[in-house]
Design a protein around this motif. Structure first.
Motif, PDB file in Angstrom:
ATOM      1  N   GLY A 267       0.819  -1.208   0.000  1.00 59.05           N
ATOM      2  CA  GLY A 267       0.000   0.000   0.000  1.00 59.05           C
ATOM      3  C   GLY A 267       0.850   1.254   0.000  1.00 59.05           C
ATOM      4  N   GLU A 268       1.986   1.177   0.655  1.00 57.94           N
ATOM      5  CA  GLU A 268       2.869   2.348   0.752  1.00 57.94           C
ATOM      6  C   GLU A 268       3.691   2.550  -0.520  1.00 57.94           C
ATOM      7  N   TYR A 269       4.201   1.447  -1.063  1.00 57.90           N
ATOM      8  CA  TYR A 269       5.156   1.584  -2.167  1.00 57.90           C
ATOM      9  C   TYR A 269       4.659   1.022  -3.488  1.00 57.90           C
ATOM     10  N   GLY A 270       3.509   0.348  -3.469  1.00 62.00           N
ATOM     11  CA  GLY A 270       3.019  -0.294  -4.685  1.00 62.00           C
ATOM     12  C   GLY A 270       3.799  -1.566  -4.976  1.00 62.00           C
ATOM     13  N   GLY A 271       3.540  -2.147  -6.143  1.00 69.21           N
ATOM     14  CA  GLY A 271       4.280  -3.329  -6.571  1.00 69.21           C
ATOM     15  C   GLY A 271       3.704  -4.621  -6.025  1.00 69.21           C
ATOM     16  N   GLN A 272       4.502  -5.661  -6.177  1.00 68.57           N
ATOM     17  CA  GLN A 272       4.102  -6.995  -5.736  1.00 68.57           C
ATOM     18  C   GLN A 272       5.220  -7.618  -4.906  1.00 68.57           C
ATOM     19  N   VAL A 273       4.837  -8.281  -3.867  1.00 72.65           N
ATOM     20  CA  VAL A 273       5.821  -8.941  -3.013  1.00 72.65           C
ATOM     21  C   VAL A 273       6.347 -10.185  -3.712  1.00 72.65           C
ATOM     22  N   ALA A 274       7.660 -10.294  -3.784  1.00 71.75           N
ATOM     23  CA  ALA A 274       8.269 -11.450  -4.446  1.00 71.75           C
ATOM     24  C   ALA A 274       8.872 -12.428  -3.449  1.00 71.75           C
ATOM     25  N   LEU A 275       9.342 -11.909  -2.321  1.00 76.15           N
ATOM     26  CA  LEU A 275      10.017 -12.790  -1.373  1.00 76.15           C
ATOM     27  C   LEU A 275       9.937 -12.192   0.035  1.00 76.15           C
ATOM     28  N   VAL A 276       9.775 -13.055   0.979  1.00 77.30           N
ATOM     29  CA  VAL A 276       9.732 -12.639   2.383  1.00 77.30           C
ATOM     30  C   VAL A 276      10.687 -13.530   3.166  1.00 77.30           C
ATOM     31  N   ASP A 277      11.539 -12.919   3.960  1.00 80.08           N
ATOM     32  CA  ASP A 277      12.503 -13.694   4.743  1.00 80.08           C
ATOM     33  C   ASP A 277      12.402 -13.296   6.211  1.00 80.08           C
ATOM     34  N   TYR A 278      12.194 -14.291   7.060  1.00 79.79           N
ATOM     35  CA  TYR A 278      12.194 -14.073   8.500  1.00 79.79           C
ATOM     36  C   TYR A 278      13.650 -14.058   8.949  1.00 79.79           C
ATOM     37  N   ALA A 279      14.139 -12.904   9.292  1.00 72.79           N
ATOM     38  CA  ALA A 279      15.580 -12.768   9.498  1.00 72.79           C
ATOM     39  C   ALA A 279      15.853 -11.679  10.529  1.00 72.79           C
ATOM     40  N   ARG A 280      17.017 -11.073  10.433  1.00 70.16           N
ATOM     41  CA  ARG A 280      17.377  -9.926  11.266  1.00 70.16           C
ATOM     42  C   ARG A 280      17.972  -8.853  10.374  1.00 70.16           C
ATOM     43  N   PHE A 281      17.911  -7.621  10.848  1.00 67.73           N
ATOM     44  CA  PHE A 281      18.596  -6.549  10.155  1.00 67.73           C
ATOM     45  C   PHE A 281      19.397  -5.775  11.188  1.00 67.73           C
ATOM     46  N   GLU A 282      20.704  -5.797  11.006  1.00 67.80           N
ATOM     47  CA  GLU A 282      21.618  -5.185  11.974  1.00 67.80           C
ATOM     48  C   GLU A 282      21.285  -5.627  13.398  1.00 67.80           C
ATOM     49  N   GLY A 283      21.036  -6.897  13.509  1.00 71.60           N
ATOM     50  CA  GLY A 283      20.801  -7.496  14.815  1.00 71.60           C
ATOM     51  C   GLY A 283      19.379  -7.439  15.309  1.00 71.60           C
ATOM     52  N   GLN A 284      18.555  -6.635  14.660  1.00 68.16           N
ATOM     53  CA  GLN A 284      17.172  -6.517  15.120  1.00 68.16           C
ATOM     54  C   GLN A 284      16.278  -7.498  14.354  1.00 68.16           C
ATOM     55  N   PRO A 285      15.315  -8.096  15.025  1.00 71.54           N
ATOM     56  CA  PRO A 285      14.399  -8.992  14.321  1.00 71.54           C
ATOM     57  C   PRO A 285      13.735  -8.266  13.164  1.00 71.54           C
ATOM     58  N   ALA A 286      13.714  -8.893  12.021  1.00 71.34           N
ATOM     59  CA  ALA A 286      13.202  -8.193  10.838  1.00 71.34           C
ATOM     60  C   ALA A 286      12.582  -9.160   9.848  1.00 71.34           C
ATOM     61  N   LEU A 287      11.506  -8.709   9.253  1.00 69.89           N
ATOM     62  CA  LEU A 287      10.956  -9.380   8.097  1.00 69.89           C
ATOM     63  C   LEU A 287      11.517  -8.622   6.892  1.00 69.89           C
ATOM     64  N   VAL A 288      12.333  -9.304   6.104  1.00 74.35           N
ATOM     65  CA  VAL A 288      12.915  -8.660   4.924  1.00 74.35           C
ATOM     66  C   VAL A 288      12.027  -8.998   3.737  1.00 74.35           C
ATOM     67  N   VAL A 289      11.571  -7.967   3.057  1.00 74.21           N
ATOM     68  CA  VAL A 289      10.599  -8.151   1.979  1.00 74.21           C
ATOM     69  C   VAL A 289      11.188  -7.599   0.686  1.00 74.21           C
ATOM     70  N   ILE A 290      11.117  -8.401  -0.356  1.00 77.14           N
ATOM     71  CA  ILE A 290      11.538  -7.966  -1.695  1.00 77.14           C
ATOM     72  C   ILE A 290      10.270  -7.660  -2.483  1.00 77.14           C
ATOM     73  N   VAL A 291      10.192  -6.460  -3.024  1.00 76.62           N
ATOM     74  CA  VAL A 291       8.991  -6.049  -3.750  1.00 76.62           C
ATOM     75  C   VAL A 291       9.384  -5.617  -5.157  1.00 76.62           C
ATOM     76  N   ASP A 292       8.677  -6.133  -6.132  1.00 76.94           N
ATOM     77  CA  ASP A 292       8.919  -5.763  -7.535  1.00 76.94           C
ATOM     78  C   ASP A 292       7.898  -4.718  -7.976  1.00 76.94           C
ATOM     79  N   GLY A 293       8.347  -3.864  -8.899  1.00 75.60           N
ATOM     80  CA  GLY A 293       7.423  -2.944  -9.544  1.00 75.60           C
ATOM     81  C   GLY A 293       6.895  -1.841  -8.655  1.00 75.60           C
ATOM     82  N   THR A 294       7.693  -1.405  -7.713  1.00 73.96           N
ATOM     83  CA  THR A 294       7.220  -0.359  -6.805  1.00 73.96           C
ATOM     84  C   THR A 294       7.343   1.015  -7.446  1.00 73.96           C
ATOM     85  N   ARG A 295       6.733   1.981  -6.816  1.00 76.73           N
ATOM     86  CA  ARG A 295       6.817   3.353  -7.306  1.00 76.73           C
ATOM     87  C   ARG A 295       8.226   3.915  -7.127  1.00 76.73           C
TER      88      ARG A 295
END
Lengths: 210, 301
Positions: B243-271
């Motif tokens: 809703g914020e960036y448009g596009g379609q979600v291609a991949l979701v990874d349950y991971a961390r980012f700089e040590g913090q719990p994070a859902l990393v999302v790859i989105v194609d075709g965003t604005r």
């Protein structure tokens, strides 16, 4: 990789409460997660009983859960939650008709010797001996650190009443905790009541706070 | 010996505590304290004692008093029950019709008529992870549709997507869910965008198959992300991202980012992507209130 600075936009409590009212199944749980420790501390210190505190907190949170649609935003969400929790505690105390306060008909105002403190009550125990109105005010203001104004909103009374309840509660705690000598019941000083003709002090003031 | 009545004691306490400020009584007590030795002595003693009491109460408040685990568990359970309980005045659920509706949804899923949904059984979790594309009706497809779980009776549904128009899926049909537990940083998270969703990531509903090569050990996945393992919560999060960036979600990874719990999302075709993939890392609060809420990182790759 062309990084853009990340933006953290954590919804505030009001936004979460509105989201809950609109049907978000996770919003209220997030509010509870944020505030439950402080709410628990208030409940436990007001009731002085773990099981009673757990029951009161559960009742209060379920009540808030259901009444979220009535929240008008006139106070902070946390204040609103505290008011519901404190009311749940006070209802329980009134229902069980808890222990009477320690009567102090004649109170010696002389500072107590240090040795008196060896037998002084634990502060948490002493809190439980206070009148519930004084205890709840002291728990909010002196223990939990709320301002007098916030405590007044939470308890639904005037700020002056909060000041009076806290002041009188502290004075009684001072005796119970050994910071003032215990009553000995002798002697006396001219009371402002008996000396009212000279001082003009109000005779039958029940509770301070204009 | 200084002995006061209750009324005197309260009056003096009010004076010391400032409750009489600005009242005539304050002037009366002040006069007594300044002219009467007993009152002066009492005043001095009470002021000293009051400071000591305040200190002790403050010290009491400084002691940490977190909710005990059993009480927290009990509160969570009570609130969860409240979430799934029908609200007063809510229509009574016809169980036979509900089962029929679930069966139709499963059939749509099975024959591929359901709009763009991807399921990956995440190795080690033992919990099917589902991404739903049917947001426009607030009808989130779940893999345990006949499980009779609490979520079935929930009066609330996932928030609708913002900005997608609800006419096409916000999730790519071959989108993958991965639980790597990897700790990414700005310099490494872009690598994830170069990974095409593996074909093996597509699994049938409830098949129990797991692409273990792409899935981390359960203990690698931050516990704080547990909420986002729930399909409804995850859908709300991904809807917020799209809703914020448009596009379609291609991949979701349950991971961390700089040590913090994070859902990393790859989105194609965003604005924002200008033809590139948007990489966004969001925290455990993503989706609450229908917003991303907890964005840790955003970039394109």
């Amino acid at each position: 990789m062309e990084a853009e600075p990340g933006v953290r936009e954590t919804p505030d409590d009001t936004a979460l409460l509105h989201a809950h009212a609109a049907g978000d199944p996770y919003a209220f749980a997030e509010i509870v997660r944020r505030h439950r420790d402080r709410l628990w501390a208030v409940a436990l210190r007001t009731l002085g009983d773990r099981e009673e505190a757990a029951d009161a907190l559960q009742d209060a949170l379920l009540s808030a859960f259901r009444a979220a649609g009535n929240f008008r935003g006139e106070s902070a969400v946390t204040t609103w939650l505290h008011r519901i929790v404190v009311n749940a505690c006070l209802d329980r105390i009134r229902r069980r008709q808890s222990r009477p306060t320690v009567p102090l008909p004649e109170t010696d105002i002389t500072p107590a010797p240090v040795t008196d403190r060896d037998t002084a009550m634990d502060v948490q125990q002493a809190l439980q001996q206070l009148a519930v109105e004084q205890r709840s005010a002291l728990v909010l203001v002196d223990v939990q650190g709320y301002s007098v104004a916030e405590a007044a909103v939470i308890l639904g009374v005037a700020e002056g009443t909060i000041k009076s309840r806290c002041a009188r509660g502290r004075a009684r705690l001072a005796v119970m905790l050994g910071h003032l000598r215990n009553p000995v019941g002798s002697g006396g000083v001219p009371s402002p009541n008996s000396a009212e003709a000279a001082t003009g002090a109000a005779a039958n003031r029940k509770e301070g706070g204009a | 010996m200084t002995t006061f009545s209750d009324a005197d004691f309260d009056l003096l306490a009010d004076f010391v505590g400032g409750a009489l400020d600005g009242t005539p009584e304050a002037d009366d007590v002040r006069r007594l304290v300044s002219t009467d030795e007993a009152w002066a002595e009492a005043y001095g003693a009470l002021v000293t004692a009051e400071v000591a009491v305040r200190d002790r109460l403050t010290a009491l408040g400084a002691e940490p008093l977190p909710v005990p685990a059993d009480v927290a568990h009990r509160l969570n359970a009570a609130l969860q029950d409240a979430v799934v309980a029908p609200r007063p005045g809510a229509p009574v659920l016809d169980l036979a019709r509900a089962r029929e509706a679930r069966r139709h949804r499963r059939q749509r899923w099975a024959i591929g008529l359901a709009t763009a949904a991807a399921v990956l059984i995440c190795g080690g979790f033992g919990v099917p992870l589902v991404v739903s594309g049917q947001h426009d009706k607030g009808d989130t497809v779940t893999s345990n549709a006949d499980g009779g779980g609490k979520g079935e009776a929930a009066p609330q549904s996932a928030p609708s997507p913002v900005g997608s128009g609800g006419t096409r899926s916000s999730i790519r049909s071959d989108a993958a869910l991965v639980a790597s537990g990897q700790d990414y940083g700005p310099g490494t998270v872009g690598q994830l965008a170069k990974v095409s969703p593996p074909a093996a990531a597509m699994a049938g509903e409830g098949s129990g198959n797991a692409d273990t090569s792409k899935s981390g050990k359960p203990e690698d996945v931050p516990a704080e992300l547990r909420r986002l393992r729930d399909p409804v919560a995850r859908a709300a999060c991904l809807n917020a991202v799209v809703g914020e960036y448009g596009g379609q979600v291609a991949l979701v990874d349950y991971a961390r980012f700089e040590g913090q719990p994070a859902l990393v999302v790859i989105v194609d075709g965003t604005r924002l992507g200008a033809g590139k993939r948007l990489v966004i890392a969001v925290g455990p609060d993503c989706g609450i209130g229908g917003a991303i809420a907890d964005e840790l990182y955003r970039g394109v790759a």
